[in-house]
Write an enzyme that holds these catalytic residues in place. Structure first.
Site, PDB file in Angstrom:
ATOM      1  N   LYS A 122       0.506  -1.894   0.012  1.00  0.00           N
ATOM      2  CA  LYS A 122      -0.208  -0.110   0.163  1.00  0.00           C
ATOM      3  C   LYS A 122       1.020   1.616  -0.351  1.00  0.00           C
ATOM      4  O   LYS A 122       1.746   1.105   0.713  1.00  0.00           O
ATOM      5  CB  LYS A 122      -1.143  -0.191   0.707  1.00  0.00           C
ATOM      6  N   ALA A 167     -25.079  12.964  11.449  1.00  0.00           N
ATOM      7  CA  ALA A 167     -25.046  12.106  10.552  1.00  0.00           C
ATOM      8  C   ALA A 167     -24.022  12.715   9.227  1.00  0.00           C
ATOM      9  O   ALA A 167     -24.234  13.482   8.244  1.00  0.00           O
ATOM     10  CB  ALA A 167     -25.878  11.691   9.135  1.00  0.00           C
TER      11      ALA A 167
END
Length: 644
Positions: A39, A580
């Site tokens: 990665k 949210a």
């Protein structure tokens, strides 16, 4: 003679494309069906090559931003590929002397104007010469990519991202961590390319945790600890500075640590070479070595200074043999409401589903459904006293997209045991009855909790007054804090004690406990009239500061006082509830002392930092809330113009 099969028409290169994204895991998977790649720590880019287009090469970020002009050397390299059309997926990085990559090195390279010094590691090919390869198995796509890029050349700008097949992923991950690299991306070898986040790609990232000596602290504002100065011993035993850490440090924890450090302050540091800090870092105060240690999580080290990258404070404690006379204030813990059996009963499926990815950061790792479940398990003892046995609505996340959230006010399939639906004048109303029911809501993607200002046992007697301060974007946090203090004093003159709470957004709530048993207890109509009159009076007396007009033009530069939370059936976000929004911020109870510091830090708590704040609190910031319950007197009504 049989006719030759028709040649399928060439597919045009798509103008935009959503890359496949890996889901986070703690350890790479094992098995022959997986391949594993290093990665890289850089920026994800999609390279579009189309000889027939006005711009033969375009470089787009994973969000679709056009970064072509940032990397002219990469544009030239892609333009030289032997193809008519291609769509290549990969990572643009800057490499250090050891071949490692780091985002900080890449950012520094770009800032210095050396964009030609970067490299591109290609790991997938989704389109080539008029043919889509999305349904082609991964290993075949990579073989075509390797052929397209040609033989490896260390001096080239484009590199093929190689992989290992069939090796135990965990063993590879250990070696990657030992080498100081970013992590491992594991992919199913025979999988197709799927746009969006999937389980066929997973990533395991390295996170280091170490103990460091605390040798001082910084203060950006006099009397307020903003960060700890960290050091470690070199090979010769001398202390050297490795950076500062302020992330994860709550205001109460900072005050407790500063109180412990003050008696130890010394004029000169215990470091062989004191760091040169920018003026924006604040004033530095020093303490002797071997007095306090800190556990810090971080994401690698800077190649230039070896300082910690993205450090986050985990723990601070006095060294056992130190002679310090003071130590941080002991942490406060609320009464335990959640039992081990409650926790053991939680079941979460699709826990790695990402939520609300931040549109402004390419390197953002989004929170997941499991992160939400773990957060609520950690804060449940703090949250439930003000949430149990109240009518409540939920905001649920149908998917990971913010625009697909919806409010749940009625019964739904699979309602967890311990969450009850009851009838209120012909309509369904929900209430959380048990800690187990509360914890079970995470399985149903409940992000936000919005209780009414009453208990289910006394539906017609509100026990909370909530004044919502909703500032225009140009109103600063210090201005908002000063305004809330002015309203606090105004409420106190009316016989009501206000407790502040950040809303999880830009605003603040002032919450007053109301007596429901006395002769003067308010019903819903009376509370609604008083709240509206209070807001109107405040806006009349300070028209440049407050407004009760909800329109955007009327709110410019002002704070909108929303008294609508005082109506029957209306709700306000619960204390400690997540919101949210990108990063999952949390509505956070505060005390007036930290709010009056007006630093803005109190508005930044989220699913990661709020549990750390709670672990370092010496007292409940809302201590005394229940004892402060009062009635709204006739005198108070008259003073705000509520003539009843």
């Amino acid at each position: 003679m049989a006719a030759a099969p028709p040649i399928p028409p060439a597919l045009p290169l798509p103008r935009s494309f959503a890359p496949q994204l890996p889901s986070p895991v703690a350890q790479p998977p094992a098995g022959q069906g997986w391949i594993h790649e290093i990665k890289y720590d850089g920026y994800r880019l999609l390279a579009f090559v189309d000889r027939s287009a006005r711009k033969p090469v375009r470089l787009l970020t994973r969000r679709g931003l056009d970064w072509t002009d940032r990397f002219p050397a990469l544009v030239s390299a892609f333009d030289a590929l032997p193809c008519e059309t291609a769509l290549v997926d990969g990572e643009v990085v800057a490499l250090d002397a050891n071949g490692g990559s780091s985002l900080s090195l890449l950012q520094a390279t770009l800032k210095s104007g050396r964009a030609d010094a970067v490299a591109f590691f290609a790991f997938d090919l989704m389109h080539l010469n008029g043919a889509s390869l999305e349904t082609t198995p991964l290993l075949q796509r990579k073989a075509a990519l390797q052929t397209l890029l040609g033989p490896p050349d260390p001096a080239a700008r484009l590199h093929y991202c190689d992989h290992v097949v069939g090796e135990d992923g965990a063993a590879l991950f250990e070696r990657i961590v030992d080498l100081g690299l970013e992590g491992v991306v594991s992919k199913k070898a025979n999988a197709r390319y799927v746009q969006g986040r999937t389980q066929s790609w997973v990533k395991a990232k390295r996170e280091d945790r170490e103990r460091f000596q605390v040798v001082g602290w910084t203060e950006k504002t006099a009397g307020t600890l903003s960060a700890l100065m960290l050091a470690e011993a070199d090979e010769g035993g001398a202390l050297r500075h490795v950076g500062r850490v302020g992330s994860g440090l709550s205001n109460d924890w900072a005050r407790a640590l500063r109180a412990a450090f003050l008696p130890l302050e010394i004029p000169q540091p215990s470091l062989a070479e004191p760091p040169k800090l920018a003026a924006s870092s604040g004033v530095v105060h020093w303490i002797p070595q071997d007095r306090y240690e800190a556990e810090v999580a971080y994401r690698g080290r800077s190649t230039a200074s070896d300082s910690l990258l993205q450090p986050a404070l985990q723990r601070v404690w006095p060294v056992a043999n130190a002679t310090s006379k003071r130590s941080p204030a002991p942490a406060y813990a609320p009464p335990a409401l959640v039992s081990p059996a409650d926790l053991a009963g939680v079941r979460i499926s699709n826990g790695d589903r990402p939520l609300f990815e931040d549109e402004d950061r390419e390197d953002q790792t989004p929170p997941t459904k499991l992160d939400v479940a773990l957060y609520y398990a950690r804060v449940a003892d703090w949250m439930l006293p003000e949430l149990l046995d109240r009518p409540v609505s939920f905001l649920r996340a149908k998917s990971g997209r913010r625009d697909e959230c919806f409010y749940q006010r009625h019964r739904f399939n699979g309602l967890p045991e311990g969450v009850e639906c009851f009838d209120d004048a012909g309509r369904d109303v929900l209430a959380i009855r048990t800690p187990a029911g509360f914890l079970g809501l995470a399985q149903f993607n409940v992000i936000e909790h919005h209780p009414w200002a009453c208990r289910t046992s006394a539906m017609e007697r509100p026990d909370r007054l909530v004044i919502d301060l909703d500032p225009a974007p140009e109103v600063s946090w210090p201005e908002l804090a000063a305004a809330s203090i002015a309203l606090r004093d105004r409420l106190k003159d009316l016989g009501l004690i206000a407790f502040p709470r950040s809303s999880g957004g830009l605003g603040l709530h002032l919450v007053c406990a109301l007596d429901t048993a006395g002769r003067g207890a308010a019903d819903w109509p009376a509370l609604k009239r008083f709240a509206a009159a209070f807001a109107t009076a405040a806006a009349r007396d300070a028209p440049r500061l407050f407004t009760t007009a909800p329109g955007k033009s009327a709110r410019r530069g002002k704070i909108y006082l929303d008294a609508g939370r005082a109506a029957r059936g209306a709700s306000a976000v619960a204390s400690y509830s997540l919101r949210a929004a990108p990063g999952l911020p949390a509505a956070t109870p505060l005390d007036w002392a930290e709010l009056s510091q007006a630093s803005g830090d109190a508005s930044n708590f989220n699913y990661q930092t709020l549990p750390e704040r709670l672990g370092g609190l010496a007292r409940d910031p809302w201590a005394g809330l229940y004892e402060s319950a009062a009635t709204i007197t006739r005198k108070a009504r008259r003073e705000v113009g509520d003539g009843d």
